[in-house]
Design a protein around this motif. Structure first.
Motif, short mmCIF file in Angstrom:
data_model
loop_
_atom_site.label_atom_id
_atom_site.label_comp_id
_atom_site.label_asym_id
_atom_site.label_seq_id
_atom_site.Cartn_x
_atom_site.Cartn_y
_atom_site.Cartn_z
N ALA A 1 14.35 -30.94 155.76
CA ALA A 1 12.93 -30.68 156.05
C ALA A 1 12.36 -31.59 157.14
CB ALA A 1 12.08 -30.78 154.79
N GLY B 1 13.38 -30.09 143.70
CA GLY B 1 14.55 -29.90 144.54
C GLY B 1 15.09 -31.26 144.92
N VAL C 1 8.91 -24.43 149.55
CA VAL C 1 9.23 -25.85 149.34
C VAL C 1 7.97 -26.66 149.62
CG1 VAL C 1 10.64 -27.81 150.06
CG2 VAL C 1 11.62 -25.52 150.03
N GLU D 1 10.46 -26.77 144.71
CA GLU D 1 10.87 -25.55 145.40
C GLU D 1 10.93 -24.38 144.41
OE1 GLU D 1 15.69 -25.81 145.46
OE2 GLU D 1 14.62 -26.85 147.07
N ARG D 2 10.86 -23.20 144.98
CA ARG D 2 10.91 -21.97 144.18
C ARG D 2 11.51 -20.88 145.02
NH1 ARG D 2 5.45 -18.55 142.88
NH2 ARG D 2 6.45 -16.54 142.52
N ARG E 1 12.22 -18.85 150.27
CA ARG E 1 12.05 -20.03 149.43
C ARG E 1 10.76 -20.74 149.81
NH1 ARG E 1 15.09 -25.45 149.51
NH2 ARG E 1 15.47 -24.83 151.65
N PHE F 1 8.11 -23.42 139.84
CA PHE F 1 8.71 -24.40 140.74
C PHE F 1 9.54 -25.42 139.95
CE2 PHE F 1 5.34 -22.68 143.28
CZ PHE F 1 5.76 -22.80 144.59
#
Length: 279
Positions: free
Chosen positions: A136, A74, A28, A272-273, A26, A71
């Motif tokens: 995070a 998130g 971010v 995010e992706r 992922r 993206f």
């Protein structure tokens, strides 16, 4: 990041390839090492205040371009500005919280340069406990912390609304609220650190920024978030006209304090992706 999909597709394809090489699944961002530092993108049009201290500001095409690159938002965040009319409503709705302050088993420690230096070890530990489980978040070393958060930083805090709550029976720091005036209209040079005593009197538009507010995990679910706000309310009308609750996660329970009030809202996101394994 230039507004060119083709160029960014090439750049982000290289980033995705490197992430897969490292075993990641992922992407971010934007993040500057940790949520301790700069991160997030502001969404939509600029709010009336334009930008407050350390508010993320970016070209408006950034979110659109990231969407084109796969993206999606998130974590989401909000800043909420309460104008004078909304502040008056808060005072009408919160008299019980103001009365409750006097009966609390907590000592209130106003924050300024002197108290910050005296308590900096405890403040550092409190911040790790309050924010350590946030998504995070990565802890920083004490030396890194001191570069940004020190007596010079504390001198810019509003000494009337910035406070530590110390639990009287145990002596433990239980909560903190770090607030400051919005010094942005003064257009201070980068080399000049804001100082409340020096710079607050120069402000013609006096807005309070509620920047960092949190409660130690051992003292949560006791209503301390609302009581931190009540502490600031004791002197708010003497020093400020409006307030901005800055950069709070959209799912943060403390946002309930302003729910139902007329407000101006700015929104932000951490994008995010997912990175599916290559076939």
């Amino acid at each position: 990041m230039t507004d060119d999909v083709v160029l960014n597709q090439a750049a982000f394809s290289q980033l995705a390839a490197e992430a897969r090489r490292r075993g990641l699944r992922r992407l971010v961002g934007p993040l500057h090492f940790s949520t301790y530092f700069r991160y997030r993108l502001r969404l939509g049009a600029a709010p009336s205040w334009r930008q407050f201290d350390r508010e993320p500001v970016n070209p408006p095409y950034y979110p659109r371009l990231l969407g084109q690159l796969g993206f999606q938002p998130g974590l989401t965040f909000e800043s909420r500005r309460l104008g004078p009319a909304a502040v008056a409503l808060v005072y009408e709705q919160q008299p019980a919280a103001l009365r409750q302050l006097a009966a609390l088993p907590f000592d209130f420690i106003p924050l300024n340069a002197e108290s910050w230096v005296r308590l900096e070890d405890e403040i550092f530990e409190l911040i790790q406990r309050v924010f350590g489980l946030n998504p995070a978040y990565r802890a920083v070393r004490r030396a890194q912390f001191n570069l940004l958060y020190n007596a010079g930083y504390a001198a810019g805090l509003c000494p009337h609304s910035s406070v530590l709550f110390r639990h009287r029976p145990t002596g433990q720091l239980a909560a903190l609220s770090l607030c400051q005036p919005n010094y942005t209209p003064l257009k201070l040079p980068p080399t000049e650190t804001p100082d409340f005593q020096q710079h607050y009197p120069r402000l013609t538009q006096r807005t309070l920024l509620a920047k960092t507010v949190g409660v130690h995990p051992d003292f949560r679910s006791q209503g301390l978030q609302a009581l931190l706000a009540a502490y600031a309310m004791r002197s708010f009308r003497e020093f400020y006209k409006d307030i901005i609750f800055c950069l709070m996660r959209a799912d943060n329970l403390s946002l309930r304090f302003t729910d139902g009030l007329p407000m101006e809202v700015a929104q932000y996101a951490l994008f995010e992706r997912a990175l599916p394994a290559e076939s």
